[in-house]
Design an enzyme around this catalytic site. Sequence first.
Site, short mmCIF file in Angstrom:
data_model
loop_
_atom_site.label_atom_id
_atom_site.label_comp_id
_atom_site.label_asym_id
_atom_site.label_seq_id
_atom_site.Cartn_x
_atom_site.Cartn_y
_atom_site.Cartn_z
N ARG A 1 -7.64 -0.13 -6.37
CA ARG A 1 -7.87 0.95 -5.41
C ARG A 1 -8.07 2.24 -6.20
NH1 ARG A 1 -4.28 1.17 -0.25
NH2 ARG A 1 -6.20 2.12 0.50
N ASP B 1 -2.17 11.13 -1.76
CA ASP B 1 -2.60 10.11 -2.73
C ASP B 1 -3.01 10.74 -4.05
OD1 ASP B 1 -3.01 8.74 0.02
OD2 ASP B 1 -2.96 7.15 -1.49
N ASN C 1 -5.58 12.41 1.09
CA ASN C 1 -4.63 11.57 1.83
C ASN C 1 -5.41 10.80 2.88
OD1 ASN C 1 -1.86 10.76 2.29
ND2 ASN C 1 -1.98 11.84 4.22
N LYS C 2 -4.71 9.97 3.61
CA LYS C 2 -5.33 9.08 4.60
C LYS C 2 -6.34 9.80 5.49
CE LYS C 2 -4.99 5.60 4.74
NZ LYS C 2 -6.01 4.80 4.01
N ARG D 1 0.86 -1.19 0.00
CA ARG D 1 0.00 0.00 0.00
C ARG D 1 0.89 1.23 0.00
NH1 ARG D 1 2.45 1.78 3.78
NH2 ARG D 1 0.97 3.47 3.78
N GLY D 2 0.24 2.41 -0.03
CA GLY D 2 1.01 3.65 -0.15
C GLY D 2 1.01 4.03 -1.63
N ALA D 3 0.67 5.29 -1.92
CA ALA D 3 0.44 5.71 -3.30
C ALA D 3 1.60 5.39 -4.26
CB ALA D 3 0.07 7.19 -3.33
N GLN E 1 -1.68 2.05 10.04
CA GLN E 1 -0.41 2.21 9.30
C GLN E 1 0.66 2.87 10.16
OE1 GLN E 1 -3.40 2.97 8.02
NE2 GLN E 1 -3.50 2.70 5.82
O1 MRU Z 1 -4.44 3.20 2.41
P1 MRU Z 1 -2.97 3.41 2.24
O2 MRU Z 1 -2.15 2.84 3.35
O3 MRU Z 1 -2.49 3.00 0.90
O4 MRU Z 1 -2.82 5.00 2.33
C1 MRU Z 1 -1.56 5.57 2.29
C2 MRU Z 1 -1.59 7.04 2.47
O5 MRU Z 1 -2.61 7.65 2.62
C3 MRU Z 1 -0.28 7.75 2.34
O6 MRU Z 1 -0.26 8.89 3.15
C4 MRU Z 1 -0.08 8.18 0.88
O7 MRU Z 1 -0.31 7.11 0.02
C5 MRU Z 1 1.27 8.69 0.63
S1 MRU Z 1 2.49 7.42 0.75
C6 MRU Z 1 3.99 8.07 0.38
#
Ligand code: MRU
Length: 353
Positions: free
Chosen positions: A91, A241, A251-252, A50-52, A200
């Site tokens: 996603r 994201d 973002n999250k 996960r993570g963009a 996370q």
């Molecule tokens: O749901 P996730 O864990 O994929 O969400 C991740 C985030 O929201 C991060 O802040 C974002 O992707 C930036 S990661 C460098």
Amino acid sequence: MKKIKDLRPIKLENNQLHVINQLKLPQTTEWVRLSTYQEVARAIKEMVVRGAPLIGIVGAYGFAIGINQIYREQGNFSSAEDVLQTLKNTRPTAVNLFWALERVWRKFERAMADKKPPEEVIKMLFKEANKIELEDYHANRAIGGYGQVLLPEKARVLTHCNTGALATSGWGTALGVIRSAYEEGKDVLAYVDETRPYLQGARLTAWELQYEGIPHLLITDNSAGFLMKKGMVDAVIVGADRITGNGDVANKIGTYSLSVLAKEHGIPFYVAAPTSTFDLETLSGEEIPIEERSEDEVKTCGGCSIAPEGTKALNYSFDVTPASNITAIITEKGIISHVDRDHIEKFIKYRGV
Ligand code: MRU
């Protein structure tokens, strides 16, 4: 310069992808092998990775794996679009996935138009995915370099979610800035939001900072306001994201609340992201598709039920922070210090994004 241990969340071996299973951290560091595009798609959807930036990189490798796979199975590339679509349907919010898939798809289309031999097409796609991974690493290091300058010598920085090595090719965006500041010798303390419901922060960021030896304190998501009021926070840094044409940032979930609190307390609120996170075709945050995940994630914690049976829950995975709450956006091409449409357009034009 301090030395920081390297951490890479993926590796390619014999055209198969090996990834750290982020569902198992922090208890176990388990590597899983992804050898079909369906396995790659499932790993993205179920948040094994996960993570963009990382889902963009893994998506690109997934496409190369899929094209290789269909050629071995069918002797042609006629179901290439199915591969693409399966990876896209994982996603919806992080634009990096679509950006990376678009890049490998364009490469594929060009190779088809040029009538390249199949083995060469497959090789080109793995190469392009690898290029995306390497570029991301360099972008992260540049973001860290620009971003750490914004932090004072003694910096208590609050961060949300996981934006580090585990969310990227291996350094991090927002967490990468914290790493770079630490590497530079700054006296850094990271406050790590636990980041319910997927945790996370608690599971991944705390694990990563411990691995890297960077001082940190884990806090509950609802502590931020109190710490800010007590003067214990010098800056907030988050990842992104998707960043729209007017500077709104998805973002999250919980990021928006932090931005409001930071504004109220006069604390700088920074967003760190590579330019692959910009989505200029989307004009404002209202148009960003926001992923909703299973209500079970809210009703459980660490596999235990925490709500009465029959409770209904709402689980938006992301929120949108308006540009007006953002002090600056830190990218690999430099810093956007007035976050609005006009400055973003100029930045894009003059920095060759
Ligand atoms: O749901 P996730 O864990 O994929 O969400 C991740 C985030 O929201 C991060 O802040 C974002 O992707 C930036 S990661 C460098």
